[in-house]
Motif scaffolding. Structure first.
Motif, short mmCIF file in Angstrom:
data_model
loop_
_atom_site.label_atom_id
_atom_site.label_comp_id
_atom_site.label_asym_id
_atom_site.label_seq_id
_atom_site.Cartn_x
_atom_site.Cartn_y
_atom_site.Cartn_z
N GLY A 135 0.63 -1.71 -0.53
CA GLY A 135 0.09 0.14 0.33
C GLY A 135 0.63 1.17 0.04
O GLY A 135 0.33 2.48 -0.35
N SER A 137 3.62 4.29 -1.57
CA SER A 137 4.05 4.19 -2.57
C SER A 137 5.79 4.43 -3.32
O SER A 137 5.44 4.22 -4.60
CB SER A 137 3.93 6.02 -2.49
OG SER A 137 2.40 6.58 -2.36
N ASP A 190 5.92 3.21 -6.61
CA ASP A 190 4.72 2.90 -7.57
C ASP A 190 4.29 4.10 -8.13
O ASP A 190 3.52 4.66 -7.12
CB ASP A 190 3.72 2.38 -6.28
CG ASP A 190 2.33 2.38 -7.16
OD1 ASP A 190 1.67 2.64 -8.08
OD2 ASP A 190 0.89 1.10 -6.77
N GLU A 192 1.58 5.05 -10.50
CA GLU A 192 0.00 5.07 -10.08
C GLU A 192 -0.09 6.08 -8.28
O GLU A 192 -0.60 6.60 -8.63
CB GLU A 192 -0.53 4.51 -10.25
CG GLU A 192 -0.28 3.59 -11.71
CD GLU A 192 -1.06 2.21 -12.07
OE1 GLU A 192 -2.31 2.03 -10.89
OE2 GLU A 192 -1.88 2.30 -12.88
N LYS A 193 0.46 5.26 -7.97
CA LYS A 193 0.14 6.08 -6.41
C LYS A 193 0.79 7.36 -6.26
O LYS A 193 0.07 7.91 -5.61
CB LYS A 193 0.62 4.77 -5.20
CG LYS A 193 -0.51 4.10 -5.04
CD LYS A 193 -0.18 2.81 -4.15
CE LYS A 193 -0.85 1.40 -3.63
NZ LYS A 193 -2.47 1.94 -3.66
N CYS A 194 1.87 7.41 -6.66
CA CYS A 194 2.42 8.64 -6.01
C CYS A 194 1.38 9.88 -7.09
O CYS A 194 1.78 10.75 -6.40
CB CYS A 194 3.85 8.60 -6.75
SG CYS A 194 5.68 7.40 -5.75
N GLN A 196 -0.93 9.82 -7.96
CA GLN A 196 -2.57 10.51 -6.55
C GLN A 196 -2.08 11.46 -5.42
O GLN A 196 -2.76 12.15 -5.03
CB GLN A 196 -3.38 9.27 -6.01
CG GLN A 196 -3.68 8.23 -7.25
CD GLN A 196 -4.01 6.95 -6.67
OE1 GLN A 196 -4.24 6.66 -4.93
NE2 GLN A 196 -4.73 6.27 -7.85
N LYS A 197 -1.05 11.76 -4.49
CA LYS A 197 -0.55 12.20 -3.76
C LYS A 197 0.42 12.77 -3.65
O LYS A 197 0.30 14.07 -3.51
CB LYS A 197 0.22 10.99 -2.97
CG LYS A 197 -1.02 9.81 -1.84
CD LYS A 197 -0.38 9.16 -1.64
CE LYS A 197 -0.46 7.70 -1.22
NZ LYS A 197 -1.56 8.42 -0.40
N ASN A 227 4.92 6.99 3.99
CA ASN A 227 4.58 6.29 2.48
C ASN A 227 6.32 5.52 1.89
O ASN A 227 5.67 5.10 0.83
CB ASN A 227 4.09 7.67 1.54
CG ASN A 227 2.89 7.25 1.15
OD1 ASN A 227 2.03 5.95 1.11
ND2 ASN A 227 2.52 7.37 -0.47
#
Length: 292
Positions: A135, A137, A190, A192-194, A196-197, A227
């Motif tokens: 989960g 980043s 990741d 995609e997660k980066c 988003q944040k 994270n």
């Protein structure tokens, strides 16, 4: 600049270099390819603004005859102005180019493994690329040099003011847990997660907010605090570990005893002295691949 298109669904790897470092980048990529999984594909991106055609040709030649290997150079001179800054303890602005992983340039990539040029790979980086981030980043390795800095209370300076490295993390960077600070020489993102944040604008604004001592490494630790999953030091085996484990002072050896590894997968030659310009711990491993 237009987003880079993936060459295939690969182990995606990014380096950043200038022309001076290109010969050592060649050795790093050679070692990576020697130890790759032949059943997988590897997409290698090299960010730069002025690597000569001669050096590019030599590095591109490493992929000759190797199925599933793509090496591409991407000139990022258009983004250079945004990333220009006082590079702190680093030696060239190209170290900032890893921050471009947060930009639209990499919007077509889901994951990316970033590697510095001053490394030797002795295992398959595909294994690191596949790490479960649980989960988070990103993933990285504790910056083990902080242990010595914290123990000796050696000062690092910002705006002509001295800080113990732990106070630097808490008071300057605003990081609650300095133990979570990672070295940026080997990082798995990741993306995609980066995205988003953290936006690329966040990255640029943070970079220029202060003249950080560790520059973009500090920026990454600030923006991804809490994270980042810490992985075993075998994936970023900083050669100062070997130095402290063999030094005369018992207290220094004890600081690093838990980090002794025989199965290291990536050796990272930190500091200004490198195996190509002097004798350094574990330099013989680099020399082996350089000779080949």
């Amino acid at each position: 600049m237009q987003p880079i298109q993936q060459a295939f669904e690969p182990v995606s790897i990014c380096f950043a270099s200038d022309d001076n470092y290109a010969p050592y980048l060649k050795v790093a990529i050679y070692s990576l390819l020697c130890n790759r999984n032949r059943e997988r594909s590897y997409d290698i991106i090299i960010l730069h603004k002025r690597i000569s055609r001669e050096h590019q040709g030599e590095i591109l030649g490493l992929a000759d005859g190797k199925s599933g290997v793509s090496i591409r150079f991407v000139n990022v001179v258009e983004a250079d102005r945004e990333l220009q800054s006082d590079v702190g303890c680093y030696y060239a602005v190209e170290t900032n180019y890893r921050l471009l992983l947060f930009s639209k340039l990499f919007q077509n990539y889901r994951r990316m493994l970033y590697l510095d040029c001053d490394i030797i790979v002795t295992g398959d980086v595909g294994e690191l690329f596949d790490v479960d981030l649980e989960g988070k980043s990103a993933a990285g390795v504790e910056d083990v040099g902080f242990r010595w800095l914290a123990y000796t209370k050696r000062a690092i300076f910002l705006d002509n003011k001295p800080y113990n490295v732990l106070n630097y993390c808490t008071d300057v960077l605003g990081i609650k847990d300095p133990g979570g600070y990672v070295n940026a020489g080997v990082l798995l993102f990741d993306l995609e997660k980066c995205r988003q944040k953290v936006s690329f604008r966040d990255v640029v604004e943070t970079l220029h907010s202060r003249n950080f001592f560790y520059n973009d490494q500090d920026v990454l630790n600030i923006l991804l605090e809490g994270n980042i999953k810490q992985v075993d030091c075998k994936w970023n085996y900083m050669n100062n570990i070997a130095f402290y484990l063999e030094c005369d002072r018992k207290e220094f050896r004890e600081l690093y005893l838990d980090l002794r590894r025989e199965d290291y997968r990536i050796i990272h030659y930190i500091s200004a002295k490198k195996p190509w310009n002097g004798e350094v711990p574990m330099g013989e491993v680099w020399q082996k691949y350089a000779d080949e």
